[in-house]
Design an enzyme around this catalytic site. Structure first.
Site, PDB file in Angstrom:
ATOM      1  N   ILE A  13      14.034   7.504   2.345  1.00 55.21           N
ATOM      2  CA  ILE A  13      15.136   6.536   2.462  1.00 55.21           C
ATOM      3  C   ILE A  13      16.367   7.210   3.084  1.00 55.21           C
ATOM      4  O   ILE A  13      17.001   6.658   3.985  1.00 55.21           O
ATOM      5  CB  ILE A  13      15.446   5.891   1.086  1.00 55.21           C
ATOM      6  CG1 ILE A  13      14.252   5.015   0.663  1.00 55.21           C
ATOM      7  CG2 ILE A  13      16.727   5.071   1.132  1.00 55.21           C
ATOM      8  CD1 ILE A  13      14.400   4.329  -0.684  1.00 55.21           C
TER       9      ILE A  13
ATOM     10  N   HIS B   7      -6.316   4.240  28.343  1.00 50.29           N
ATOM     11  CA  HIS B   7      -5.282   4.943  29.107  1.00 50.29           C
ATOM     12  C   HIS B   7      -4.470   3.952  29.925  1.00 50.29           C
ATOM     13  O   HIS B   7      -5.054   3.074  30.551  1.00 50.29           O
ATOM     14  CB  HIS B   7      -5.938   5.942  30.068  1.00 50.29           C
ATOM     15  CG  HIS B   7      -4.947   6.656  30.925  1.00 50.29           C
ATOM     16  ND1 HIS B   7      -4.152   7.671  30.453  1.00 50.29           N
ATOM     17  CD2 HIS B   7      -4.611   6.476  32.234  1.00 50.29           C
ATOM     18  CE1 HIS B   7      -3.369   8.107  31.431  1.00 50.29           C
ATOM     19  NE2 HIS B   7      -3.629   7.397  32.523  1.00 50.29           N
TER      20      HIS B   7
HETATM   21  P1  FAD Z   1       9.283  -4.537  -6.721  1.00 48.56           P
HETATM   22  O1  FAD Z   1       9.142  -4.917  -5.298  1.00 48.56           O
HETATM   23  O2  FAD Z   1      10.466  -3.735  -7.121  1.00 48.56           O
HETATM   24  O3  FAD Z   1       9.243  -5.891  -7.546  1.00 48.56           O
HETATM   25  C1  FAD Z   1       9.487  -5.942  -8.903  1.00 48.56           C
HETATM   26  C2  FAD Z   1       9.950  -7.348  -9.246  1.00 48.56           C
HETATM   27  O4  FAD Z   1       9.973  -7.490 -10.666  1.00 48.56           O
HETATM   28  C3  FAD Z   1      11.351  -7.654  -8.763  1.00 48.56           C
HETATM   29  O5  FAD Z   1      11.338  -8.832  -8.003  1.00 48.56           O
HETATM   30  C4  FAD Z   1      12.158  -7.822 -10.054  1.00 48.56           C
HETATM   31  O6  FAD Z   1      13.167  -8.798  -9.943  1.00 48.56           O
HETATM   32  C5  FAD Z   1      11.081  -8.264 -11.034  1.00 48.56           C
HETATM   33  N1  FAD Z   1      11.356  -7.960 -12.445  1.00 48.56           N
HETATM   34  C6  FAD Z   1      11.702  -6.758 -12.970  1.00 48.56           C
HETATM   35  N2  FAD Z   1      11.794  -6.863 -14.319  1.00 48.56           N
HETATM   36  C7  FAD Z   1      11.506  -8.147 -14.634  1.00 48.56           C
HETATM   37  C8  FAD Z   1      11.425  -8.863 -15.847  1.00 48.56           C
HETATM   38  N3  FAD Z   1      11.649  -8.277 -17.024  1.00 48.56           N
HETATM   39  N4  FAD Z   1      11.104 -10.169 -15.801  1.00 48.56           N
HETATM   40  C9  FAD Z   1      10.877 -10.775 -14.616  1.00 48.56           C
HETATM   41  N5  FAD Z   1      10.923 -10.151 -13.435  1.00 48.56           N
HETATM   42  C10 FAD Z   1      11.225  -8.852 -13.441  1.00 48.56           C
HETATM   43  N6  FAD Z   1       7.741   0.756   0.992  1.00 48.56           N
HETATM   44  C11 FAD Z   1       6.931   0.726   2.065  1.00 48.56           C
HETATM   45  O7  FAD Z   1       5.709   0.720   1.911  1.00 48.56           O
HETATM   46  N7  FAD Z   1       7.439   0.680   3.333  1.00 48.56           N
HETATM   47  C12 FAD Z   1       8.777   0.700   3.568  1.00 48.56           C
HETATM   48  O8  FAD Z   1       9.210   0.662   4.717  1.00 48.56           O
HETATM   49  C13 FAD Z   1       9.654   0.760   2.456  1.00 48.56           C
HETATM   50  N8  FAD Z   1      10.978   0.773   2.646  1.00 48.56           N
HETATM   51  C14 FAD Z   1      11.805   0.797   1.566  1.00 48.56           C
HETATM   52  C15 FAD Z   1      13.169   0.846   1.773  1.00 48.56           C
HETATM   53  C16 FAD Z   1      14.031   0.868   0.710  1.00 48.56           C
HETATM   54  C17 FAD Z   1      15.529   0.890   0.960  1.00 48.56           C
HETATM   55  C18 FAD Z   1      13.514   0.816  -0.623  1.00 48.56           C
HETATM   56  C19 FAD Z   1      14.450   0.788  -1.812  1.00 48.56           C
HETATM   57  C20 FAD Z   1      12.167   0.777  -0.838  1.00 48.56           C
HETATM   58  C21 FAD Z   1      11.290   0.783   0.243  1.00 48.56           C
HETATM   59  N9  FAD Z   1       9.901   0.769   0.065  1.00 48.56           N
HETATM   60  C22 FAD Z   1       9.075   0.767   1.153  1.00 48.56           C
HETATM   61  C23 FAD Z   1       9.295   0.767  -1.279  1.00 48.56           C
HETATM   62  C24 FAD Z   1       8.853  -0.639  -1.674  1.00 48.56           C
HETATM   63  O9  FAD Z   1       9.945  -1.520  -1.573  1.00 48.56           O
HETATM   64  C25 FAD Z   1       8.296  -0.625  -3.083  1.00 48.56           C
HETATM   65  O10 FAD Z   1       7.290   0.361  -3.163  1.00 48.56           O
HETATM   66  C26 FAD Z   1       7.701  -1.962  -3.458  1.00 48.56           C
HETATM   67  O11 FAD Z   1       8.689  -2.967  -3.394  1.00 48.56           O
HETATM   68  C27 FAD Z   1       7.112  -1.897  -4.870  1.00 48.56           C
HETATM   69  O12 FAD Z   1       6.623  -3.155  -5.222  1.00 48.56           O
HETATM   70  P2  FAD Z   1       6.532  -3.590  -6.758  1.00 48.56           P
HETATM   71  O13 FAD Z   1       5.870  -4.929  -6.730  1.00 48.56           O
HETATM   72  O14 FAD Z   1       5.945  -2.522  -7.564  1.00 48.56           O
HETATM   73  O15 FAD Z   1       8.036  -3.725  -7.265  1.00 48.56           O
END
Ligand code: FAD
Length: 475
Positions: A192, A453
């Site tokens: 990041i 190519h």
């Molecule tokens: P998240 O996407 O974080 O989703 C979790 C969800 O749970 C959220 O919507 C939240 O609101 C919800 N939630 C949490 N607690 C509760 C609760 N108690 N009740 C109800 N809802 C809840 N990864 C890549 O592969 N490529 C990239 O280019 C990339 N770029 C990134 C750039 C940045 C700036 C950041 C911060 C991250 C990036 N990532 C990238 C990482 C990627 O965003 C995460 O790995 C991915 O979003 C993880 O998905 P997830 O479903 O585990 O969690």
């Protein structure tokens, strides 16, 4: 009233919503509980908005150098408000797409805060999910056969360094910048940090990166880190590695932030308009009811087995909340695996060694498999070879021939252990290497694949040939 489901998913980020779609395909009655927006971090605060800004930065930088292509642009300027609007339009479009998929899958969405409850009158096992809403709406009680925790992660900071999102920013705050700061100090030179350094310097900011370890992108092969450091320096980013930032000594005066750090035993400081803290992510596990369960955590991250089951085997956890490779495509694959396991489909295990990792800076970085260092540590008799983009016609046509592709192979078995790339569009090239790894291909099988190519992909064939010293355009 208790509402019954086969599966309730807590969190609809890339992990949660993709798992929900797969569950619906498999005929599971599924609900998701989301306290924010469908799509989660990746769509709203991560991958997509940051890549939209990076693309604008790249266009701006290309125009700066348009004379190199024989195109004279006499007047140009940055309209950052428009850059932000473009980013939001892209996010909105994809957000609508996710909403459509959820509706099409007949997946129930509860827009509230989810928490796992212990055994109750509704269920003899932990796992009833309460949904709490803002305002006076009464809580819902969901009673699922299985639960999936996909609550993701949020930005971490250093002890004593509060993120005010005005001058001391997380990546989430940085995405909302209204204008490009004159100067910024980025604490942390991981993925990041490097993406933001690249973007902000291309937009015209004065950028300094302070990294605690001895190199940028410490998760990548050392040769890649070295090349990235060189590329960043060339772009005008000041990179200070081995810098231990004293978070609690950071102070703000007259709209300038002073960051204090120790470098080679000496106390130093740097003043800039803004600071971006990119020192990793912490799991969203604090208040989701884990205390009502037997689920174990390590440093806040939920512990799971190879099928993403927690210590309560009907409660799964996937994505950023379990730590490991915190990537969107990892979260979605884990979600699919977990759902297929619930449906007793015997899915293939997920091997970290097969996961492509990308950094979307300019230049881009992409890799899959073992670094040379890790391969040696694991006892392989390593042969590695690099091929430069300088000898790839399409890279010259493109106007960007810096960087290389590096193959790491095992001398004995000829197995392809890892592929590491830095240069133009390598985040698009890495999938060939990922497929080669999945198919357990040797480097000579990659070399015998015919690459068209002129394309950037020719570098894959050349780097593969270089392992045996047989590259055609080398020297
Ligand atoms: P998240 O996407 O974080 O989703 C979790 C969800 O749970 C959220 O919507 C939240 O609101 C919800 N939630 C949490 N607690 C509760 C609760 N108690 N009740 C109800 N809802 C809840 N990864 C890549 O592969 N490529 C990239 O280019 C990339 N770029 C990134 C750039 C940045 C700036 C950041 C911060 C991250 C990036 N990532 C990238 C990482 C990627 O965003 C995460 O790995 C991915 O979003 C993880 O998905 P997830 O479903 O585990 O969690």
């Amino acid at each position: 009233m208790a509402l019954e489901y086969d599966l309730v998913i807590l969190g609809a980020g890339t992990g949660g919503y993709v798992a929900a779609v797969r569950a619906s395909q498999l005929g599971l009655k599924t609900a998701i509980v989301e306290k924010g927006k469908l799509g989660g971090t990746c769509l709203h605060e991560g991958c997509i908005p940051s890549k939209a800004l990076l693309r604008s930065a790249e266009v701006f930088d290309t125009i700066k150098h348009s004379g190199d292509f024989g195109v004279d642009v006499s007047e140009y300027s940055l309209n950052f408000e428009k850059v932000q609007t473009r980013k939001e339009t892209i996010v909105d479009q994809l957000y609508k797409g996710v909403q459509h998929l959820i509706k099409k899958g007949k997946i129930d969405v509860y827009e509230g805060y989810g928490r796992i409850m212990g055994p109750s009158i509704f269920s003899p096992r932990a796992g009833t999910v309460s949904v709490e809403y803002d305002g006076d709406q009464e809580n819902d009680m969901l009673v699922p056969k299985s639960v999936m925790i996909a609550t993701g992660s949020r930005s971490n900071t250093l002890p004593g360094l509060a993120l005010d999102e005005e001058q001391i920013l997380s990546s989430t705050g940085a995405l909302k910048l209204k204008e490009i700061p004159a100067s910024i100090t980025i604490i942390g030179g991981g993925v990041i940090g490097v993406e933001w350094a690249s973007m902000l310097v291309d937009f015209g900011a004065e950028v300094t990166v302070l990294e605690y370890l001895d190199r940028l992108l410490p998760g990548e092969d050392r040769d890649i880190s070295k090349e990235m450091q060189r590329a960043m320096k060339k772009k005008g980013v000041k990179v200070i590695t081995g810098a231990e930032v004293k978070g609690d000594q950071t102070d703000i005066q007259d709209n300038q932030v002073t960051v204090h750090y120790v470098h080679k035993g000496e106390e130093k400081s740097i003043i800039s308009e803004k600071v971006l803290v990119s020192v990793g992510r912490k799991a969203n596990t604090e208040d989701i009811g884990l205390n009502n369960t037997e689920i174990l955590t390590n440093n806040g991250f939920i512990e799971v087995n190879d099928h993403f089951q927690t210590a309560e085997d009907h409660i799964y956890a996937i994505g950023d909340v379990i730590g490991g490779l915190q990537l969107a495509h990892v979260a979605s694959h884990e979600g699919i695996h977990a759902v297929e396991h619930m449906a007793e489909l015997d899915p293939d295990p997920i091997d970290d060694n097969l996961v492509p990792k990308c950094t979307y800076s300019n230049p881009e970085v992409a890799s899959v498999g073992l670094t040379e260092e890790a391969a040696k540590e694991q006892g392989y008799d390593v042969i590695s070879a690099k091929f430069s983009f300088k000898a790839i016609g399409k890279a010259l046509v493109f106007g960007d021939s810096n960087g290389f592709v590096k193959f790491v192979t095992d001398k004995g078995s000829q197995d392809l252990l890892g592929v590491h790339m830095i240069g133009p569009h390598v985040t698009e090239l890495i999938s060939e290497a990922a497929l080669a790894k999945v198919l357990d291909a040797t480097h000579w099988e990659v070399a015998s694949t015919i690459h068209p190519h002129p394309t950037l992909s020719e570098i894959m064939g050349e780097a593969a040939l270089a392992v045996d010293g047989n590259e055609i355009h080398g020297g």
